[in-house]
Design a protein around this motif. Structure first.
Motif, short mmCIF file in Angstrom:
data_model
loop_
_atom_site.label_atom_id
_atom_site.label_comp_id
_atom_site.label_asym_id
_atom_site.label_seq_id
_atom_site.Cartn_x
_atom_site.Cartn_y
_atom_site.Cartn_z
N LEU A 35 -41.72 28.03 -25.57
CA LEU A 35 -41.09 26.79 -25.13
C LEU A 35 -40.15 27.11 -23.98
O LEU A 35 -39.38 28.07 -24.06
N ILE A 36 -40.20 26.31 -22.91
CA ILE A 36 -39.29 26.49 -21.79
C ILE A 36 -38.68 25.15 -21.43
O ILE A 36 -39.39 24.22 -21.03
N GLY A 37 -37.36 25.04 -21.61
CA GLY A 37 -36.63 23.83 -21.27
C GLY A 37 -36.15 23.88 -19.83
O GLY A 37 -35.66 24.91 -19.37
N ILE A 38 -36.32 22.78 -19.13
CA ILE A 38 -35.89 22.70 -17.73
C ILE A 38 -34.40 22.34 -17.71
O ILE A 38 -33.98 21.35 -18.31
N GLN A 39 -33.62 23.17 -17.00
CA GLN A 39 -32.19 22.93 -16.84
C GLN A 39 -31.97 21.67 -16.00
O GLN A 39 -32.75 21.41 -15.11
N ALA A 87 -35.53 20.99 -25.87
CA ALA A 87 -36.24 22.20 -26.27
C ALA A 87 -35.57 22.87 -27.48
O ALA A 87 -36.25 23.30 -28.42
N GLU A 88 -34.24 22.95 -27.45
CA GLU A 88 -33.51 23.54 -28.58
C GLU A 88 -33.72 22.75 -29.86
O GLU A 88 -33.89 23.31 -30.94
N ARG A 89 -33.70 21.42 -29.74
CA ARG A 89 -33.90 20.58 -30.93
C ARG A 89 -35.29 20.78 -31.51
O ARG A 89 -35.46 20.88 -32.72
N TYR A 123 -34.95 29.05 -20.77
CA TYR A 123 -34.36 28.00 -19.93
C TYR A 123 -34.73 28.29 -18.49
O TYR A 123 -34.60 29.43 -18.03
N LEU A 124 -35.14 27.26 -17.77
CA LEU A 124 -35.58 27.42 -16.39
C LEU A 124 -34.75 26.55 -15.46
O LEU A 124 -34.68 25.33 -15.65
N ASP A 125 -34.10 27.18 -14.48
CA ASP A 125 -33.37 26.43 -13.46
C ASP A 125 -34.28 26.23 -12.26
O ASP A 125 -34.90 27.18 -11.78
N LEU A 127 -43.66 23.32 -21.26
CA LEU A 127 -42.55 23.00 -20.38
C LEU A 127 -41.92 21.71 -20.89
O LEU A 127 -42.63 20.72 -21.13
N ILE A 128 -40.59 21.70 -21.05
CA ILE A 128 -39.93 20.58 -21.72
C ILE A 128 -38.83 19.99 -20.84
O ILE A 128 -37.98 20.73 -20.33
#
Length: 182
Positions: free
Chosen positions: A35-39, A46-48, A66-68, A101-102
């Motif tokens: 899982l990769i959450g977009i900053q 994504a954390e939830r 986490y992706l910036d 991607l989230i």
């Protein structure tokens, strides 16, 4: 500021459970899925979802990054505002992995395009899927569609979708806001 509530805390909980179940249907054990959450705001979603998968469905060792995308955006030099980059934290290999991607809201598709470009720095995944809480489906500039959608919302041009997470706001909620009042 005039705002219309779209989702409350309880509705968001229900949607997150459904999204987690949909991911399980496709990925089963997540041994080859990350899982990769977009900053900045996709990381809360994504954390939830990671927490739901671990606690409610006993799927352990889910990799979360986490992706910036700040400096991958096509408009980052077109603003007078000083940009503040967030941190990218991907401490695992994405080569040949299935990446989910989230992000919180899918609007024009430009943020997702930027995220896809940024991901190339970390390797070549087997597949990339997109999960969003809110899909503003009639606002695309690019041909990008989510694989997992919490809620589709039809929004007119002068309205903005605002997602609040209790991690950085006072509540979990989604609102429609008139841009002229911001």
């Amino acid at each position: 500021m005039e705002q219309k509530a779209i989702l409350n805390s309880n509705s968001i909980k229900i949607i997150l459970q459904r999204l987690a179940c949909q991911m399980i249907e496709k990925h089963i054990d997540f041994s080859n899925t990350v899982l990769i959450g977009i900053q900045p705001r996709g990381i809360y979603l994504a954390e939830r979802l990671k927490k739901i998968l671990e606690l409610n469905y006993l799927i352990d060792e889910i990799q979360l990054g986490y992706l910036d995308i700040t400096f991958f955006r096509d408009d980052f030099r077109k603003t007078d505002k000083l940009l503040e980059a967030k941190s990218t934290k991907i401490d695992f290999i994405i080569e040949n992995k299935n990446v989910i991607l989230i992000d919180d809201v899918l609007f024009t598709g430009r943020s997702i395009s930027s995220a896809l470009t940024a991901l190339q720095s970390f390797g070549r995944p087997n597949a990339i899927e997109l999960l969003v809480l809110i899909d503003r489906r009639f606002s695309r500039h690019l041909p990008i569609q989510p694989d997992y959608t919490g809620l589709q919302v039809d929004v007119i041009k002068n309205e903005k979708v605002l997602v609040k997470w209790k991690e950085n706001e006072t509540e979990d909620a989604v609102f429609l806001i008139n841009k002229s009042q911001i």
